[in-house]
Design a protein around this motif. Structure first.
Motif, mmCIF file in Angstrom:
data_model
loop_
_atom_site.group_PDB
_atom_site.id
_atom_site.type_symbol
_atom_site.label_atom_id
_atom_site.label_comp_id
_atom_site.label_asym_id
_atom_site.label_seq_id
_atom_site.Cartn_x
_atom_site.Cartn_y
_atom_site.Cartn_z
ATOM 1 N N GLN A 3 0.739 -1.213 -0.138
ATOM 2 C CA GLN A 3 0.100 -0.049 0.175
ATOM 3 C C GLN A 3 0.906 1.252 -0.041
ATOM 4 O O GLN A 3 0.453 2.335 -0.580
ATOM 5 N N PHE A 4 2.146 1.123 0.538
ATOM 6 C CA PHE A 4 3.111 2.450 0.542
ATOM 7 C C PHE A 4 3.585 2.484 -0.761
ATOM 8 O O PHE A 4 3.833 3.737 -1.189
ATOM 9 N N THR A 5 3.863 1.533 -1.508
ATOM 10 C CA THR A 5 4.539 1.499 -2.924
ATOM 11 C C THR A 5 3.370 2.056 -3.772
ATOM 12 O O THR A 5 3.640 3.028 -4.608
ATOM 13 N N ALA A 6 2.155 1.742 -3.513
ATOM 14 C CA ALA A 6 0.953 2.177 -4.383
ATOM 15 C C ALA A 6 0.895 3.804 -4.044
ATOM 16 O O ALA A 6 0.392 4.283 -5.092
ATOM 17 N N SER A 7 0.850 4.118 -2.899
ATOM 18 C CA SER A 7 0.645 5.444 -2.294
ATOM 19 C C SER A 7 1.788 6.242 -3.247
ATOM 20 O O SER A 7 1.390 7.485 -3.393
ATOM 21 N N ALA A 8 2.974 5.889 -3.021
ATOM 22 C CA ALA A 8 4.032 6.784 -3.676
ATOM 23 C C ALA A 8 3.573 6.972 -5.359
ATOM 24 O O ALA A 8 3.662 7.790 -5.915
ATOM 25 N N THR A 65 15.777 7.668 -4.561
ATOM 26 C CA THR A 65 15.741 6.298 -4.071
ATOM 27 C C THR A 65 14.312 6.073 -3.625
ATOM 28 O O THR A 65 13.479 6.754 -3.172
ATOM 29 N N TYR A 66 13.686 4.562 -3.840
ATOM 30 C CA TYR A 66 12.668 4.080 -3.304
ATOM 31 C C TYR A 66 12.483 4.667 -1.931
ATOM 32 O O TYR A 66 11.509 5.192 -1.273
ATOM 33 N N ALA A 67 13.644 4.264 -1.038
ATOM 34 C CA ALA A 67 13.467 4.611 0.448
ATOM 35 C C ALA A 67 13.488 6.220 0.737
ATOM 36 O O ALA A 67 12.562 6.509 1.631
ATOM 37 N N ASP A 68 14.119 6.749 -0.036
ATOM 38 C CA ASP A 68 14.152 8.263 0.190
ATOM 39 C C ASP A 68 12.744 8.797 0.094
ATOM 40 O O ASP A 68 12.123 9.714 0.689
ATOM 41 N N TYR A 69 12.120 8.640 -1.304
ATOM 42 C CA TYR A 69 11.001 8.982 -1.506
ATOM 43 C C TYR A 69 9.934 8.582 -0.536
ATOM 44 O O TYR A 69 9.014 9.500 -0.274
ATOM 45 N N LEU A 70 9.479 7.395 -0.219
ATOM 46 C CA LEU A 70 8.665 7.081 0.938
ATOM 47 C C LEU A 70 8.983 7.714 2.210
ATOM 48 O O LEU A 70 8.118 8.071 2.783
ATOM 49 N N LYS A 71 10.299 7.868 2.706
ATOM 50 C CA LYS A 71 10.426 8.593 3.812
ATOM 51 C C LYS A 71 10.083 10.056 3.726
ATOM 52 O O LYS A 71 9.221 10.620 4.615
ATOM 53 N N THR A 72 10.457 10.741 2.560
ATOM 54 C CA THR A 72 10.084 12.127 2.541
ATOM 55 C C THR A 72 8.552 12.437 2.362
ATOM 56 O O THR A 72 8.015 13.554 2.945
ATOM 57 N N TYR A 73 7.952 11.663 1.327
ATOM 58 C CA TYR A 73 6.618 11.902 1.010
ATOM 59 C C TYR A 73 5.593 11.223 1.836
ATOM 60 O O TYR A 73 4.394 11.570 1.763
ATOM 61 N N LEU A 74 5.730 10.115 2.410
ATOM 62 C CA LEU A 74 4.816 9.296 3.196
ATOM 63 C C LEU A 74 5.105 9.030 4.486
ATOM 64 O O LEU A 74 4.491 9.660 5.447
ATOM 65 N N PHE A 75 6.544 8.799 5.026
ATOM 66 C CA PHE A 75 6.405 8.448 6.407
ATOM 67 C C PHE A 75 6.631 9.938 7.306
ATOM 68 O O PHE A 75 6.022 9.798 8.259
ATOM 69 N N GLU A 76 7.444 10.772 6.834
ATOM 70 C CA GLU A 76 7.699 11.912 7.448
ATOM 71 C C GLU A 76 6.510 12.971 7.675
ATOM 72 O O GLU A 76 5.885 13.200 8.799
ATOM 73 N N PRO A 77 5.531 12.743 6.591
ATOM 74 C CA PRO A 77 4.365 13.698 6.940
ATOM 75 C C PRO A 77 3.272 13.106 7.822
ATOM 76 O O PRO A 77 2.388 13.598 8.150
ATOM 77 N N ALA A 78 3.426 11.569 7.908
ATOM 78 C CA ALA A 78 2.546 10.624 8.698
ATOM 79 C C ALA A 78 3.112 10.686 10.017
ATOM 80 O O ALA A 78 2.449 10.194 11.072
ATOM 81 N N ASP A 82 -4.557 7.440 10.143
ATOM 82 C CA ASP A 82 -4.871 8.709 10.630
ATOM 83 C C ASP A 82 -4.374 9.901 9.685
ATOM 84 O O ASP A 82 -5.152 10.768 9.377
ATOM 85 N N ALA A 83 -3.358 9.912 9.245
ATOM 86 C CA ALA A 83 -2.648 10.779 8.011
ATOM 87 C C ALA A 83 -3.360 10.672 7.031
ATOM 88 O O ALA A 83 -3.584 11.887 6.188
ATOM 89 N N MET A 84 -3.546 9.682 6.294
ATOM 90 C CA MET A 84 -4.345 9.450 5.009
ATOM 91 C C MET A 84 -5.634 10.319 5.189
ATOM 92 O O MET A 84 -6.239 10.947 4.404
ATOM 93 N N ASN A 85 -6.483 10.040 6.455
ATOM 94 C CA ASN A 85 -7.905 10.653 6.482
ATOM 95 C C ASN A 85 -7.737 12.014 7.089
ATOM 96 O O ASN A 85 -8.778 12.639 6.678
ATOM 97 N N ALA A 86 -6.473 12.486 7.209
ATOM 98 C CA ALA A 86 -6.525 13.926 7.623
ATOM 99 C C ALA A 86 -5.734 14.492 6.340
ATOM 100 O O ALA A 86 -5.343 15.931 6.668
ATOM 101 N N HIS A 87 -5.956 14.091 5.334
ATOM 102 C CA HIS A 87 -5.280 14.629 4.009
ATOM 103 C C HIS A 87 -3.831 15.203 4.174
ATOM 104 O O HIS A 87 -3.533 16.152 3.514
ATOM 105 N N LYS A 88 -3.105 14.592 5.032
ATOM 106 C CA LYS A 88 -1.612 14.731 4.886
ATOM 107 C C LYS A 88 -0.616 14.086 3.732
ATOM 108 O O LYS A 88 0.277 14.496 3.715
ATOM 109 N N ILE A 89 -1.235 13.104 3.275
ATOM 110 C CA ILE A 89 -0.699 12.485 2.282
ATOM 111 C C ILE A 89 -1.046 13.070 0.794
ATOM 112 O O ILE A 89 -0.545 13.534 0.088
ATOM 113 N N PHE A 90 -2.479 12.718 0.515
ATOM 114 C CA PHE A 90 -3.104 13.486 -0.626
ATOM 115 C C PHE A 90 -4.090 14.524 0.091
ATOM 116 O O PHE A 90 -4.819 14.519 0.722
#
Length: 594
Positions: free
Chosen positions: A85-90, A201-214, A270-278
């Protein structure tokens, strides 16, 4: 141990009950999980969140046997395919950023996929497992590192090019878009597309745009070896637990490589539902354009499946790696999230049994929360009145098959004896199959391995199996002989309904092994899979018996390498003396006390 400490098992019948004033009273969840723990069924953690409140959080058993650290909700564990789901979200985020389109052919981004498949298969089809790209990683042989010669290479690093080269030129399994077939390879390609489209990199993109905002501080794209929170994984239920050799993450990037905690996974929802990702989407964006799986009203979206639990919509995905199984369930209509992981599982060749157990626990826990149903619970309590000596003796099913029940250190044991080779798998249930194309081929397989006539294996193997080096099979057989001695006999004892699998019981000098042999449509062997060896004690195969209420004794199913427990029901005469017992395993079996 004195008699007061003898454990008995009380079987509580599954009845419908009403929860107390609190709509989400988790008392029954606690009782259920305690029963699994006491019987050695569950080692891991389960956490449940309702709205903004954790309503249940408990760890069971060891996260690390060596350091004696216990499991809990703060531990970092391998989430397996929950990673998808994280790969898909990216990918979805890159689409929102205008850097790709889900309708794009994968050849647009992958220079090594300029073939017909690359021109036809789209990013959307990779996301939804409808591209038809084969998955050579999924061999059906289990993954157990040094203990599994056929899969040993996956414990070693692999380059992205070498991994992709292993499948990019294979013929497609089906026309892109024509049907659904779950694979890891599609998500491995998606990880490469993320890197090429983003420049990170895959790891950096997920960290910057998914993990840190959440706010997911304990989630990473690689194994955090130095973290004191890391959960180690083990194979083997009962006394045969072994530390599991890890699959190197380079084999799993994009598909199943992430590590996280239950707390971080809650933050993700929670982050997804609070519009922190999209900015304009919530968690259900992952199910916005799913494919129909055509089974029980189930759908697969972007790294997430949609199904129902007790009449409620459920978004879920499970994960399984060597030694760990996990599940992620989000119930949007109730705003409930359930996270579960198990890090002590069946020996990896039988990991499906642990997956089935995890599914059963989810069904039971969700039933308590959503339908107020009290599940069947087997729990241990102390009892000081049972007389174990009365069960001791020899029991006969026939002249060939007998068992002996003995008592030592206030523990009952059951030992198979008699003229015929058999085990606690089936007690007296003799299920030899008559010779046919499949049983003959399976028999030939083990004769060739046993006589070291390996070159003749090519005659009965399909193309993929025949391409494996002969020393792989030689090493596999030598490993069995080193542990169990020489092969004495073997026979076929079960077959699948589709005639594509047959099981063989191999009886060695010091124990037995059950093996599944898988066939293709032409009758060639396409795979083999073995259970863990059962050691032989003296003149038979021994297991502990657990006392239960009344005249019943239970053989622990995990000890005998079966999924279900076996309950022996003892009979008495008018003098209250035990005259024998019966049990039902597909058919009724009777034993008479000698």
């Amino acid at each position: 141990m004195n008699i007061k400490n003898i454990a008995i098992i009380i079987l509580t019948l599954g009845l419908i009950s009403h929860v107390q004033a609190n709509e989400y009273d988790v008392t029954e969840v606690s009782k259920l999980m305690a029963s699994y723990e006491q019987l050695g069924r569950f080692n891991g953690a389960i956490t449940i969140k309702k709205d903004d409140k954790i309503i249940y959080s408990r760890g069971y058993g060891s996260a690390n046997v060596k350091t004696e650290v216990n499991n809990d909700s703060d531990k970092v564990f391998a989430i397996g395919s929950i990673s998808k789901q994280f790969t898909a979200s990216a990918i979805l985020l890159l689409a929102q950023q205008g850097k790709l389109s889900l309708a794009d052919p994968i050849a647009t981004y992958l220079p090594y996929y300029q073939n017909e498949v690359g021109q036809k298969a789209t990013i959307y089809q990779l996301l939804t497992h409808t591209a038809g790209i084969p998955d050579p990683m999924d061999t059906g042989k289990g993954i157990d590192g040094d203990n599994d010669p056929l899969m040993h290479e996956k414990t070693l690093p692999v380059t992205k090019k070498s991994l992709i080269d292993s499948f990019k030129d294979l013929p497609n399994s089906f026309e892109p878009g024509s049907r659904y077939e779950y694979t890891n390879t599609g998500y491995i390609l998606l990880a490469d597309i993320i890197e090429r489209a983003s420049g990170k990199t895959y790891a950096d993109y997920l960290k910057t745009y998914l993990f840190e905002p959440a706010g997911m501080k304990n989630t990473s794209a690689s194994r955090p070896d130095n973290s004191p929170l890391l959960v180690e994984s083990y194979s083997g239920i009962g006394s045969d637990k072994v530390h599991t050799t890890k699959i190197d993450n380079s084999w799993l990037v994009g598909a199943a490589s992430l590590y996280s905690t239950t707390g971080d996974l809650f933050k993700w929802v929670d982050a997804m539902n609070a519009h922190k990702i999209f900015k304009d989407k919530k968690f259900d964006y992952l199910l916005s354009n799913p494919v129909d799986l055509r089974r029980n009203n189930e759908f697969y979206g972007y790294g997430m499946e949609m199904t129902t639990l007790w009449g409620q919509k459920a978004y879920r995905h499970d994960g399984a790696t060597a030694g760990t199984v996990a599940d992620f369930i989000y119930l949007p209509e109730r705003n409930i999230t359930i996270i579960i992981y198990m890090n002590h599982v069946h020996n990896v060749s039988n990991i499906d049994l642990s997956i089935d157990m995890r599914k059963k626990i989810i069904q039971q826990v969700s039933g308590i929360l959503l339908a107020h149903k009290t599940p069947d619970i087997v729990s241990l309590v102390s009892n000081n009145t049972i007389d174990l000596q009365q069960y001791v003796g020899r029991y006969a099913f026939d002249d060939d098959h007998q068992i002996a029940i003995t008592l030592k250190d206030n523990t009952l044991k059951i030992n198979t004896i008699g003229l015929k080779n058999w085990t606690l798998y089936n007690l007296a249930q003799v299920t030899h199959l008559p010779p046919d194309q499949f049983t003959d081929t399976a028999t030939k397989l083990f004769n060739l391995l046993n006589t070291n006539e390996l070159t003749k294996l090519a005659e009965i193997f399909d193309e993929q199996m025949a391409s494996a080096p002969l020393d792989v099979f030689q090493g596999f057989w030598q490993q069995l002989e080193a542990e169990l001695g020489a092969l004495e006999s073997h026979y076929s004892f079960s077959k699948s309904n589709d005639n594509d699998e047959i099981q063989q019981r191999l009886i060695f000098e010091k124990g037995i092994v059950d093996m599944s042999v898988f066939f293709d449509k032409d009758g060639k062997i396409k795979g083999i899979q073995n259970s863990s060896p059962i050691p032989k004690e003296e003149n038979g195969f021994t297991s502990k018996l657990l006392s239960i209420e009344g005249d019943k004794l239970l053989i622990d199913g995990y000890v005998i390498k079966q999924h279900q427990d076996l309950i022996l029901k003892f009979t008495r005469n008018n003098k209250n003396q035990i005259t024998g017992f019966s049990y039902n395993q597909m058919v009724e079996h009777q034993a008479i006390k000698q």
